[in-house]
Motif scaffolding. Structure first.
Motif, mmCIF file in Angstrom:
data_model
loop_
_atom_site.group_PDB
_atom_site.id
_atom_site.type_symbol
_atom_site.label_atom_id
_atom_site.label_comp_id
_atom_site.label_asym_id
_atom_site.label_seq_id
_atom_site.Cartn_x
_atom_site.Cartn_y
_atom_site.Cartn_z
ATOM 1 N N HIS A 163 14.361 8.882 11.053
ATOM 2 C CA HIS A 163 13.387 9.477 10.133
ATOM 3 C C HIS A 163 13.710 10.926 9.784
ATOM 4 C CE1 HIS A 163 11.130 5.866 11.163
ATOM 5 N NE2 HIS A 163 10.338 6.107 10.135
ATOM 6 N N MET A 164 14.716 11.517 10.451
ATOM 7 C CA MET A 164 14.999 12.941 10.212
ATOM 8 C C MET A 164 15.397 13.259 8.764
ATOM 9 S SD MET A 164 14.082 14.752 12.704
ATOM 10 C CE MET A 164 14.846 16.356 12.530
ATOM 11 N N PRO A 165 16.042 12.334 8.022
ATOM 12 C CA PRO A 165 16.347 12.674 6.620
ATOM 13 C C PRO A 165 15.100 12.862 5.746
ATOM 14 C CG PRO A 165 17.646 10.777 7.347
ATOM 15 C CD PRO A 165 16.621 11.047 8.419
ATOM 16 N N PHE A 166 13.932 12.470 6.248
ATOM 17 C CA PHE A 166 12.698 12.527 5.451
ATOM 18 C C PHE A 166 11.754 13.558 6.050
ATOM 19 C CE2 PHE A 166 14.377 8.198 5.838
ATOM 20 C CZ PHE A 166 14.786 8.004 4.526
ATOM 21 N N TRP A 178 0.454 6.949 6.556
ATOM 22 C CA TRP A 178 1.153 5.749 7.053
ATOM 23 C C TRP A 178 0.187 4.902 7.882
ATOM 24 C CZ3 TRP A 178 2.521 2.780 11.119
ATOM 25 C CH2 TRP A 178 3.731 2.084 11.102
ATOM 26 N N LEU A 179 -0.528 5.577 8.796
ATOM 27 C CA LEU A 179 -1.454 4.846 9.673
ATOM 28 C C LEU A 179 -2.619 4.259 8.890
ATOM 29 C CD1 LEU A 179 -1.307 7.328 12.663
ATOM 30 C CD2 LEU A 179 -0.540 4.925 12.709
ATOM 31 N N SER A 180 -3.064 4.981 7.855
ATOM 32 C CA SER A 180 -4.149 4.462 7.026
ATOM 33 C C SER A 180 -3.705 3.199 6.280
ATOM 34 C CB SER A 180 -4.599 5.570 6.070
ATOM 35 O OG SER A 180 -5.317 5.029 5.005
ATOM 36 N N ASP A 187 1.162 10.142 -1.287
ATOM 37 C CA ASP A 187 1.891 10.956 -0.300
ATOM 38 C C ASP A 187 3.123 10.246 0.264
ATOM 39 O OD1 ASP A 187 -0.064 12.957 -0.492
ATOM 40 O OD2 ASP A 187 -1.300 12.000 1.055
ATOM 41 N N LEU A 188 3.156 8.918 0.131
ATOM 42 C CA LEU A 188 4.243 8.152 0.757
ATOM 43 C C LEU A 188 5.289 7.669 -0.237
ATOM 44 C CD1 LEU A 188 2.159 6.058 3.320
ATOM 45 C CD2 LEU A 188 3.504 8.121 3.768
ATOM 46 N N SER A 189 4.844 7.184 -1.395
ATOM 47 C CA SER A 189 5.809 6.563 -2.322
ATOM 48 C C SER A 189 6.982 7.483 -2.687
ATOM 49 C CB SER A 189 5.106 6.029 -3.571
ATOM 50 O OG SER A 189 4.490 7.077 -4.264
ATOM 51 N N PRO A 190 6.768 8.831 -2.789
ATOM 52 C CA PRO A 190 7.912 9.672 -3.179
ATOM 53 C C PRO A 190 9.087 9.653 -2.191
ATOM 54 C CG PRO A 190 5.845 10.900 -3.404
ATOM 55 C CD PRO A 190 5.521 9.620 -2.710
ATOM 56 N N ILE A 191 8.845 9.363 -0.923
ATOM 57 C CA ILE A 191 9.958 9.408 0.042
ATOM 58 C C ILE A 191 10.533 8.023 0.335
ATOM 59 C CG2 ILE A 191 9.242 11.595 1.105
ATOM 60 C CD1 ILE A 191 8.253 9.893 3.544
ATOM 61 N N PHE A 192 9.927 6.973 -0.218
ATOM 62 C CA PHE A 192 10.442 5.615 0.009
ATOM 63 C C PHE A 192 11.260 5.155 -1.203
ATOM 64 C CE2 PHE A 192 7.310 5.634 3.357
ATOM 65 C CZ PHE A 192 7.835 4.763 4.307
ATOM 66 N N PRO A 193 12.209 4.231 -0.981
ATOM 67 C CA PRO A 193 12.936 3.677 -2.134
ATOM 68 C C PRO A 193 11.990 2.892 -3.044
ATOM 69 C CG PRO A 193 13.666 2.617 -0.060
ATOM 70 C CD PRO A 193 12.626 3.635 0.298
ATOM 71 N N ASP A 194 12.345 2.780 -4.316
ATOM 72 C CA ASP A 194 11.518 2.000 -5.249
ATOM 73 C C ASP A 194 11.461 0.534 -4.826
ATOM 74 O OD1 ASP A 194 11.000 4.228 -6.759
ATOM 75 O OD2 ASP A 194 12.639 3.866 -8.164
ATOM 76 N N ASP A 195 12.611 0.035 -4.413
ATOM 77 C CA ASP A 195 12.677 -1.357 -3.980
ATOM 78 C C ASP A 195 12.540 -1.389 -2.455
ATOM 79 O OD1 ASP A 195 13.237 -3.947 -3.290
ATOM 80 O OD2 ASP A 195 15.080 -4.094 -4.480
ATOM 81 N N LEU A 196 11.405 -1.909 -1.989
ATOM 82 C CA LEU A 196 11.112 -1.888 -0.556
ATOM 83 C C LEU A 196 11.531 -3.176 0.165
ATOM 84 C CD1 LEU A 196 7.670 -0.056 -0.751
ATOM 85 C CD2 LEU A 196 9.757 0.808 0.311
ATOM 86 N N THR A 197 12.296 -4.017 -0.512
ATOM 87 C CA THR A 197 12.686 -5.307 0.088
ATOM 88 C C THR A 197 13.403 -5.113 1.420
ATOM 89 O OG1 THR A 197 13.056 -6.070 -2.164
ATOM 90 C CG2 THR A 197 13.810 -7.515 -0.402
ATOM 91 N N ARG A 254 0.835 -1.224 0.000
ATOM 92 C CA ARG A 254 0.000 0.000 0.000
ATOM 93 C C ARG A 254 0.858 1.258 0.000
ATOM 94 N NH1 ARG A 254 -5.346 -1.028 0.775
ATOM 95 N NH2 ARG A 254 -5.782 -3.226 1.225
ATOM 96 N N VAL A 255 1.924 1.251 0.793
ATOM 97 C CA VAL A 255 2.824 2.419 0.827
ATOM 98 C C VAL A 255 3.335 2.729 -0.583
ATOM 99 C CG1 VAL A 255 5.130 3.180 1.596
ATOM 100 C CG2 VAL A 255 3.521 2.173 3.250
ATOM 101 N N SER A 256 3.708 1.679 -1.309
ATOM 102 C CA SER A 256 4.298 1.887 -2.643
ATOM 103 C C SER A 256 3.300 2.484 -3.627
ATOM 104 C CB SER A 256 4.842 0.564 -3.192
ATOM 105 O OG SER A 256 3.770 -0.287 -3.541
ATOM 106 N N GLN A 257 1.988 2.364 -3.318
ATOM 107 C CA GLN A 257 0.945 2.905 -4.193
ATOM 108 C C GLN A 257 0.383 4.226 -3.679
ATOM 109 O OE1 GLN A 257 0.145 1.390 -7.101
ATOM 110 N NE2 GLN A 257 1.843 0.034 -6.557
#
Ligand code: HEM
Length: 128
Positions: free
Chosen positions: A75-78, A88-90, A32-42, A26-29
């Protein structure tokens, strides 16, 4: 020891694995969240499985490999805004629904996540 940890009570490693995989799908989709996460979430998912295991009183897998969690500092870099905390909670709530986490501990677990997510906030929402 007849007293189970919350980790064991909610179903142990299998349930944490299914929850975290459903969560990052869900985060990857999420816009608001996907832009700050890496593409590969492994690797992110692997660390989150370790973290939530110890958060729920299971083995200290995260600390054994990565040291003290210091989650707010990590989490401070983000830019963690109130809007992203809600997103995130949703994603987590929907992941709990998806895996049918109906443990009596779910409410308490989710409430702790709400407090932790609020603690991660380090940036105000954009003023529009
Ligand atoms: C890592 C975002 C809340 C636990 C991360 C990363 C981002 C992020 C972008 C880096 C991913 C990577 O580079 O692999 C957020 C946002 C949150 C939030 C937007 C909203 C409030 C939480 C909460 C927890 C948590 C509530 C714990 C219950 C973790 C862990 C890591 C992580 C364990 C991996 C840290 C490491 O690199 O060792 N998060 N996070 N996060 N997050 Fe969050």
């Amino acid at each position: 020891n007849p007293i189970k940890s919350p980790f064991e009570a909610i179903g142990g490693e299998d349930v944490i694995n299914r929850l975290v995989d459903a969560f990052y799908a869900r985060v990857s989709q999420h816009p608001d969240l996907s832009p700050i996460f890496p593409d590969d979430l492994t690797e992110t998912a692997r660390k989150q499985k370790q973290f939530l295991t110890q958060y729920l009183g299971g083995p200290n897998l995260y600390t054994e490999e990565h040291g003290h969690p210091m989650l707010r500092a990590r989490h401070m870099p983000f830019e963690i805004t109130p809007k992203r905390a809600k997103a995130w909670l949703s994603c987590m709530q929907k992941a709990m629904d998806e895996i049918e986490l109906d443990s009596p501990l779910r409410t308490e677990f989710f409430h702790r996540l709400v407090l932790t997510a609020q603690h991660m906030v380090n940036t105000p929402d954009d003023e529009e």
